[in-house]
Design a protein around this motif. Structure first.
Motif, PDB file in Angstrom:
ATOM      1  N   TRP A 184      61.136  23.242  57.003  1.00 28.32           N
ATOM      2  CA  TRP A 184      62.304  22.515  57.527  1.00 28.32           C
ATOM      3  C   TRP A 184      61.806  21.267  58.240  1.00 28.32           C
ATOM      4  O   TRP A 184      61.722  21.222  59.469  1.00 28.32           O
ATOM      5  N   TYR A 185      61.474  20.262  57.444  1.00 26.79           N
ATOM      6  CA  TYR A 185      60.746  19.093  57.944  1.00 26.79           C
ATOM      7  C   TYR A 185      61.595  18.165  58.806  1.00 26.79           C
ATOM      8  O   TYR A 185      61.076  17.216  59.381  1.00 26.79           O
ATOM      9  N   THR A 186      62.886  18.437  58.899  1.00 25.60           N
ATOM     10  CA  THR A 186      63.723  17.619  59.791  1.00 25.60           C
ATOM     11  C   THR A 186      63.649  18.113  61.234  1.00 25.60           C
ATOM     12  O   THR A 186      64.166  17.453  62.130  1.00 25.60           O
ATOM     13  N   ARG A 187      63.028  19.263  61.428  1.00 26.38           N
ATOM     14  CA  ARG A 187      62.934  19.836  62.775  1.00 26.38           C
ATOM     15  C   ARG A 187      61.582  19.463  63.394  1.00 26.38           C
ATOM     16  O   ARG A 187      60.530  19.844  62.888  1.00 26.38           O
ATOM     17  N   PRO A 188      61.569  18.724  64.500  1.00 26.89           N
ATOM     18  CA  PRO A 188      60.290  18.280  65.092  1.00 26.89           C
ATOM     19  C   PRO A 188      59.355  19.429  65.445  1.00 26.89           C
ATOM     20  O   PRO A 188      58.143  19.315  65.275  1.00 26.89           O
ATOM     21  N   THR A 189      59.904  20.566  65.905  1.00 29.33           N
ATOM     22  CA  THR A 189      59.036  21.688  66.279  1.00 29.33           C
ATOM     23  C   THR A 189      58.308  22.252  65.062  1.00 29.33           C
ATOM     24  O   THR A 189      57.166  22.713  65.172  1.00 29.33           O
ATOM     25  N   ALA A 190      58.968  22.220  63.901  1.00 29.96           N
ATOM     26  CA  ALA A 190      58.326  22.719  62.681  1.00 29.96           C
ATOM     27  C   ALA A 190      57.189  21.792  62.256  1.00 29.96           C
ATOM     28  O   ALA A 190      56.118  22.249  61.840  1.00 29.96           O
ATOM     29  N   ILE A 191      57.408  20.502  62.371  1.00 31.57           N
ATOM     30  CA  ILE A 191      56.368  19.535  62.006  1.00 31.57           C
ATOM     31  C   ILE A 191      55.177  19.659  62.957  1.00 31.57           C
ATOM     32  O   ILE A 191      54.016  19.610  62.542  1.00 31.57           O
ATOM     33  N   PHE A 192      55.457  19.838  64.252  1.00 31.53           N
ATOM     34  CA  PHE A 192      54.373  20.024  65.217  1.00 31.53           C
ATOM     35  C   PHE A 192      53.604  21.300  64.901  1.00 31.53           C
ATOM     36  O   PHE A 192      52.368  21.331  64.967  1.00 31.53           O
ATOM     37  N   ALA A 193      54.325  22.369  64.538  1.00 29.88           N
ATOM     38  CA  ALA A 193      53.682  23.661  64.269  1.00 29.88           C
ATOM     39  C   ALA A 193      52.794  23.592  63.031  1.00 29.88           C
ATOM     40  O   ALA A 193      51.681  24.135  63.035  1.00 29.88           O
ATOM     41  N   ASN A 194      53.271  22.930  61.965  1.00 31.53           N
ATOM     42  CA  ASN A 194      52.433  22.917  60.757  1.00 31.53           C
ATOM     43  C   ASN A 194      51.228  21.997  60.938  1.00 31.53           C
ATOM     44  O   ASN A 194      50.138  22.268  60.432  1.00 31.53           O
ATOM     45  N   LEU A 195      51.386  20.926  61.725  1.00 32.51           N
ATOM     46  CA  LEU A 195      50.244  20.067  62.017  1.00 32.51           C
ATOM     47  C   LEU A 195      49.216  20.815  62.868  1.00 32.51           C
ATOM     48  O   LEU A 195      48.004  20.716  62.640  1.00 32.51           O
ATOM     49  N   LYS A 196      49.708  21.591  63.816  1.00 33.78           N
ATOM     50  CA  LYS A 196      48.822  22.384  64.674  1.00 33.78           C
ATOM     51  C   LYS A 196      48.049  23.403  63.840  1.00 33.78           C
ATOM     52  O   LYS A 196      46.830  23.558  63.997  1.00 33.78           O
ATOM     53  N   ALA A 197      48.755  24.098  62.942  1.00 31.15           N
ATOM     54  CA  ALA A 197      48.098  25.076  62.080  1.00 31.15           C
ATOM     55  C   ALA A 197      47.041  24.401  61.214  1.00 31.15           C
ATOM     56  O   ALA A 197      45.925  24.915  61.047  1.00 31.15           O
ATOM     57  N   PHE A 198      47.378  23.250  60.674  1.00 32.11           N
ATOM     58  CA  PHE A 198      46.459  22.525  59.791  1.00 32.11           C
ATOM     59  C   PHE A 198      45.203  22.098  60.541  1.00 32.11           C
ATOM     60  O   PHE A 198      44.082  22.284  60.065  1.00 32.11           O
TER      61      PHE A 198
END
Length: 664
Positions: free
Chosen positions: A156-170
């Motif tokens: 759900w790339y429109t949600r900032p928390t999701a983008i932060f989470a996947n970047l953190k995981a990466f």
């Protein structure tokens, strides 16, 4: 059989390609049909391969040569043995359940086809990882599952928390993967091959080999290589201190929490260390590092589950803790027990995640367990399957989780690896902690008084409400495509441990696959005291783990059903400790301040000194200023007056004559 081996990973890949590239053409129904068919074909093929392996037919060989570099062959190849076959069955069966479940969970999501493409692609990547017979293909699968998990966490790339989470995981996984590739490079440099069999065969001859990492200090080659490989496992399997990405990854849709963060990707590190047992057995130091890291993760991540209020995050911290148990088993040289717990955990933890998703659907996408209660009346199938999963998780005798978890505790008690004493304390204490937070969640969700709004309505958009506060309304049982996978996963959660413990741990199941040194006696101790699965369960009723688990359940019942004022009073009295747990030991703040903040400071310094001062100031602007200064001087000679030019010519002739006279 080689054709059948190829079918296993390629069938999900074909489904992923069709759903991903032709999603609009085939539509939503076509996307889920083709991906489910691909995974179902893969599961059937895996069952046939498993039966063939049990009949004594194994395979180890190349399928395709990708690159020749000197004497090193870089190949795509398969190693099909009991360890591989077990992982294939776990990956494909859980993946199939998740695919079916996704039809109901993602029903209203606009990215329906894309999601099916991703989870099918993930299944392909994981199968390539577990089927590999060389380090190159292992690394390919390792990175591919990391990439797809990045795409799924940030689905759900429109949600900032999701983008932060996947970047953190990466980024956190890049830290682990950097160590992993260094370990692979060290193996290639000293063994001259990337093939498992060649490396394992040569390993004993390298037992005393040393490497100079810096200066004249000498380090054991195998210790350094194993620890570097384990750093990769720490990232992928979310071990302390690289654990911070996994709880945040709950930002992704619930089906991927079950597929990636319970059953498959996070267990890749456990599988890898078990596969590398011929190397790890030659380094006591590496085993000691493994067991201590696993013990810290098992106990201290469990504590964090006690204070979580998001239903998925409670299960996420449970996953972290159980991965710690598996890692402890690896460090105690009880590799078969680690794989056994990996298998049983895959079923009951996938069940718990999918049950949590079912609760989220029934609660109209509210995930806060403080706003639930009494759901047993409204969601009977979710309730009973959640109970099965929770009982399996805490190690209830006769259920699957008991056999593997109890075996880990016994194996650690028999181990003499440095750090085993602390690990034994950690896994024992973890039994109580696990039982407490698991049944805290269970009682708050399914029992007690109803705490959700009685009126209101509305289903939210799956794409935006998975972490929302919901819209009220009466809870309801989920559709059959959601509850069927729950029932199918509850069955192995009940019986697989009882059926598999004998052959997997005490038979010849892993004979010739997993290597255990005679100096490490944990498995021999377990074998000596094993008198059958039923006898083991009956004996457990008088052991410490059973009573610790019972105490955890009883305390959760007392605190959250009978005296809910007590937890609040304890939290108020122990405010500093409660704050520490709520802030997850401040690891996120530490990493943000030290690594992220340090990187920003370094970047700012390089910008100001390198970019502004040197590149722009010295080279670009400096060159312009030099040329400008030179031009102002030359401009004085370009006056347009003929006597100036004549004077310049005379001076030029004079200078040339002077040079000529000096030289002659």
């Amino acid at each position: 059989m080689k054709g059948l081996y190829l079918v296993v990973p390629l069938a999900p890949l074909a489904g992923a390609i069709v759903a991903g590239l032709l999603g609009r053409l085939v539509g939503r129904t076509g996307a889920h049909l083709v991906t489910i068919l691909g995974v179902a074909v893969s599961l059937v093929a895996s069952i046939l391969v498993f039966q063939d392996v049990r009949a004594g037919h194994t395979f180890n060989g190349p399928v395709y040569t990708w690159l020749l570099s000197g004497d090193v062959r870089m190949e795509v190849g398969f190693l099909i043995d009991t360890l591989t076959a077990t992982m294939m069955l776990v990956v494909t069966s859980v993946s199939l359940m998740v695919h079916i479940y996704t039809i109901g969970y993602m029903a209203d999501d606009p990215g329906y086809q894309r999601f099916f493409s991703y989870i099918s692609l993930f299944t392909f990547a994981m199968l390539m990882l577990v089927m590999s017979n060389n380090f190159l293909q292992l690394f390919f699968g390792w990175e591919a599952v990391g990439l797809v998990s990045y795409l799924l966490i940030g689905f759900w790339y429109t949600r900032p928390t999701a983008i932060f989470a996947n970047l953190k995981a990466f980024l956190v996984n890049r830290v682990g993967d950097f160590g992993f590739i260094l370990g692979i490079g060290l193996v290639l440099a000293h063994f001259g091959s990337l093939d498992y069999a060649t490396v394992f065969q040569a390993a004993p001859s390298k037992a005393n080999a040393v490497v100079n990492l810096w200066g004249d200090s000498q380090w054991s080659l195998l210790t350094v290589a194993c620890i570097l490989l384990f750093v990769g496992a720490m990232g992928k399997s979310a071990q302390f201190p690289l654990h911070v990405w996994l709880p945040d990854s709950m930002e992704g849709p619930t089906p991927i929490s079950a597929l990636i963060h319970a059953a498959t990707m996070v267990t890749a590190g456990i599988f890898m260390v078990a596969r590398m047992s011929p190397l790890f057995e030659l380094s006591e130091t590496a085993l000691s590092v493994v067991i201590v890291i696993g013990a810290i993760t098992a106990l201290f991540m469990g504590f964090l589950g006690v204070v979580q209020n998001d239903i998925k995050r409670v299960v996420a911290y449970s996953t972290l803790s159980q991965l710690g148990y598996m890692t402890v088993a690896l460090g105690a040289s009880a590799y078969p027990v680690a794989i056994f717990h990996l298998m049983t955990h895959a079923f009951f933890k996938a069940l718990l995640f999918l049950a949590a998703g079912s609760v989220i659907i029934g609660m109209h996408h509210d995930q806060d367990i403080r706003r639930m209660g009494g759901l047993r009346r409204y969601m009977p199938i979710t309730w009973i399957t959640s109970l099965v999963g929770s009982l399996a998780l805490i190690g209830t005798p006769f259920l699957s989780g008991f056999y593997s978890k109890d075996s880990i505790i016994e194996a650690v008690a028999a181990s003499h690896v440095p750090g085993a004493g602390f690990a034994h304390f950690a896994v024992l204490a973890g039994v109580f902690v696990t039982a407490f937070y698991s049944f805290r969640m269970y009682f708050l969700v399914f029992h007690g008084k109803e705490r959700f709004p009685a009126h209101g309505a509305g289903h939210g958009d799956h794409g935006h409400d998975d972490h929302g506060h919901g819209h009220g309304g009466t809870p309801h049982e989920s559709p059959w495509v959601v509850t069927l996978p729950l029932v199918m996963l509850a069955i192995p959660s009940l019986i697989i441990g009882h059926l598999a413990i004998g052959p997997m741990l005490f038979g010849d199941y892993f004979s010739g696959v997993i290597h255990i040194s005679e100096a490490h006696e944990a498995m021999a101790h377990l074998r000596e005291h094993f008198h059958g699965a039923t006898a083991m369960s009956l004996h457990a009723l008088s052991t410490a783990p059973f009573w610790l688990a019972a105490a955890g359940v009883a305390l959760a019942w007392w605190f959250y059903l009978k005296r809910p004022d007590i937890p609040a009073a304890i939290a108020a009295r122990a405010r500093p400790l409660h704050t520490l747990l709520l802030n997850k030991y401040y690891f996120d703040e530490l990493y943000n301040a030290v690594f992220a903040g340090g990187s920003r400071l370094l970047g700012r310094f390089l910008w100001r000194v390198g970019d502004v001062a040197i590149i722009d100031g010295l080279f670009v602007n400096g060159a312009a200023r030099t040329i400008g200064w030179f031009s102002t001087i030359v401009r004085k000679f370009q006056s347009g007056l003929i006597y100036h030019y004549a004077f310049t010519m005379i001076i030029g002739v004079f200078v040339l004559l002077t040079i000529w006279f000096v030289r002659t």
